[in-house]
Design an enzyme around this catalytic site. Structure first.
Site, PDB file in Angstrom:
ATOM      1  N   ASN A 145       0.829  -1.214   0.000  1.00 12.21           N
ATOM      2  CA  ASN A 145       0.000   0.000   0.000  1.00 12.21           C
ATOM      3  C   ASN A 145       0.862   1.262   0.000  1.00 12.21           C
ATOM      4  O   ASN A 145       0.527   2.240  -0.678  1.00 12.21           O
ATOM      5  CB  ASN A 145      -0.965  -0.003   1.192  1.00 12.21           C
ATOM      6  CG  ASN A 145      -2.197  -0.834   0.915  1.00 12.21           C
ATOM      7  OD1 ASN A 145      -3.051  -0.434   0.134  1.00 12.21           O
ATOM      8  ND2 ASN A 145      -2.278  -2.019   1.509  1.00 12.21           N
ATOM      9  N   HIS A 194      -8.203  -1.030   5.788  1.00 12.36           N
ATOM     10  CA  HIS A 194      -8.581  -2.310   6.398  1.00 12.36           C
ATOM     11  C   HIS A 194      -9.188  -3.222   5.333  1.00 12.36           C
ATOM     12  O   HIS A 194     -10.010  -2.776   4.527  1.00 12.36           O
ATOM     13  CB  HIS A 194      -9.590  -2.056   7.530  1.00 12.36           C
ATOM     14  CG  HIS A 194      -9.945  -3.307   8.254  1.00 12.36           C
ATOM     15  ND1 HIS A 194      -9.111  -3.868   9.202  1.00 12.36           N
ATOM     16  CD2 HIS A 194     -11.008  -4.139   8.139  1.00 12.36           C
ATOM     17  CE1 HIS A 194      -9.657  -4.991   9.648  1.00 12.36           C
ATOM     18  NE2 HIS A 194     -10.814  -5.174   9.023  1.00 12.36           N
ATOM     19  N   GLY A 253     -11.461   3.141  18.890  1.00 13.84           N
ATOM     20  CA  GLY A 253     -11.854   1.733  18.793  1.00 13.84           C
ATOM     21  C   GLY A 253     -10.983   0.935  17.832  1.00 13.84           C
ATOM     22  O   GLY A 253     -10.011   1.461  17.278  1.00 13.84           O
ATOM     23  N   ASP A 301     -10.817  -0.407  14.405  1.00 13.34           N
ATOM     24  CA  ASP A 301     -11.384  -0.300  13.052  1.00 13.34           C
ATOM     25  C   ASP A 301     -12.813   0.248  13.066  1.00 13.34           C
ATOM     26  O   ASP A 301     -13.679  -0.222  12.321  1.00 13.34           O
ATOM     27  CB  ASP A 301     -11.340  -1.671  12.352  1.00 13.34           C
ATOM     28  CG  ASP A 301      -9.928  -2.234  12.284  1.00 13.34           C
ATOM     29  OD1 ASP A 301      -8.995  -1.454  12.053  1.00 13.34           O
ATOM     30  OD2 ASP A 301      -9.757  -3.451  12.466  1.00 13.34           O
TER      31      ASP A 301
HETATM   32  C1  GAR Z   1      -3.369  -4.831   3.861  1.00 10.74           C
HETATM   33  O1  GAR Z   1      -4.217  -5.776   3.249  1.00 10.74           O
HETATM   34  C2  GAR Z   1      -4.126  -4.034   4.899  1.00 10.74           C
HETATM   35  O2  GAR Z   1      -5.456  -3.813   4.562  1.00 10.74           O
HETATM   36  C3  GAR Z   1      -4.000  -4.940   6.092  1.00 10.74           C
HETATM   37  O3  GAR Z   1      -2.690  -5.432   6.044  1.00 10.74           O
HETATM   38  C4  GAR Z   1      -2.282  -5.521   4.677  1.00 10.74           C
HETATM   39  C5  GAR Z   1      -0.942  -4.835   4.546  1.00 10.74           C
HETATM   40  O4  GAR Z   1      -0.411  -5.015   3.277  1.00 10.74           O
HETATM   41  N1  GAR Z   1      -4.274  -4.228   7.301  1.00 10.74           N
HETATM   42  C6  GAR Z   1      -4.902  -4.748   8.338  1.00 10.74           C
HETATM   43  O5  GAR Z   1      -5.304  -5.893   8.380  1.00 10.74           O
HETATM   44  C7  GAR Z   1      -5.090  -3.789   9.502  1.00 10.74           C
HETATM   45  N2  GAR Z   1      -5.993  -4.335  10.464  1.00 10.74           N
HETATM   46  P1  GAR Z   1       0.829  -4.161   2.758  1.00 10.74           P
HETATM   47  O6  GAR Z   1       1.890  -4.188   3.868  1.00 10.74           O
HETATM   48  O7  GAR Z   1       1.287  -4.888   1.534  1.00 10.74           O
HETATM   49  O8  GAR Z   1       0.344  -2.777   2.481  1.00 10.74           O
END
Ligand code: GAR
Length: 190
Positions: free
Chosen positions: A13, A110, A144, A146
């Site tokens: 991301n 998320h 909270g 999320d």
């Molecule tokens: C992503 O899918 C993000 O939505 C998730 O971790 C991944 C990170 O990917 N986040 C969560 O689950 C937060 N609760 P990345 O390191 O390749 O961006």
């Protein structure tokens, strides 16, 4: 707009945000990337792009984010003159004092259609519950887990032969489109 990115994992991301900046579709700059995991690929990606990085030293705690460490994180972000904090796969719970220093200026991505499936491994939760649709959400961070106000969401179908990995992969494609777009929206409100 100067972004501070916090991540624990691969940083895809963060890369999508960086790519949107490079192609001119997002008017911003990544000022610093911080991680609680010294081996996280997000740090490697940032170094390759010449972005300053830093380690969040959680004193050996696996999941806890001690308050004094959150104060250190806030100080590092302030020093980097960050306007907006973007959590990108950051796996610790942000509280005050970090939130108090950046009120309304911390957002998170998320991998589910919140309020469905908050917490860890949201794509696995979706698969286990047998839903036909999941997706991803960018939201403001509140006290909270999320639960903060939603900025943008994208839907992703759950296919009959999906595994946890294949579903997460398809959700991530949408995440990479959604996060830069959400940052544009937030920037227009600041
Ligand atoms: C992503 O899918 C993000 O939505 C998730 O971790 C991944 C990170 O990917 N986040 C969560 O689950 C937060 N609760 P990345 O390191 O390749 O961006």
């Amino acid at each position: 707009m100067r972004l501070g990115i916090l991540g624990s994992g691969s940083g895809s991301n963060m890369q999508a945000i960086l790519d949107a900046i490079a192609d001119g579709s997002l008017d911003a700059e990544i000022a610093i990337v911080l991680s609680d995991n010294p081996d996280a690929y997000i740090l490697e990606r940032a170094r390759k792009a010449g972005i300053p990085t830093g380690l969040i030293d959680c004193r050996g705690f696996k999941t806890k984010y001690p308050l004094e460490v959150q104060a250190e994180t806030a100080a590092a972000l302030l020093k980097a003159e960050v306007d907006l904090v973007c959590l990108a796969g950051f796996m610790r719970l942000v509280k005050s004092p970090l939130m108090a220093v950046f009120p309304g200026r911390i957002i998170n991505i998320h991998p589910s259609l919140l309020p469905a499936f908050p917490g860890l491994h949201a794509w696995k939760q979706a698969l286990e519950q047998g839903v036909s649709e999941s997706g991803c959400t960018v939201h403001y961070v509140d006290a909270g887990i999320d639960t903060g106000p939603i900025i943008l969401q994208a839907k992703v179908p759950v296919l009959p032969d999906d595994t946890a990995e294949s579903l997460h992969e398809r959700i991530q494609v949408e995440e990479h489109r959604l996060y830069p777009e959400a940052i544009r929206i937030v920037a227009s409100r600041l």
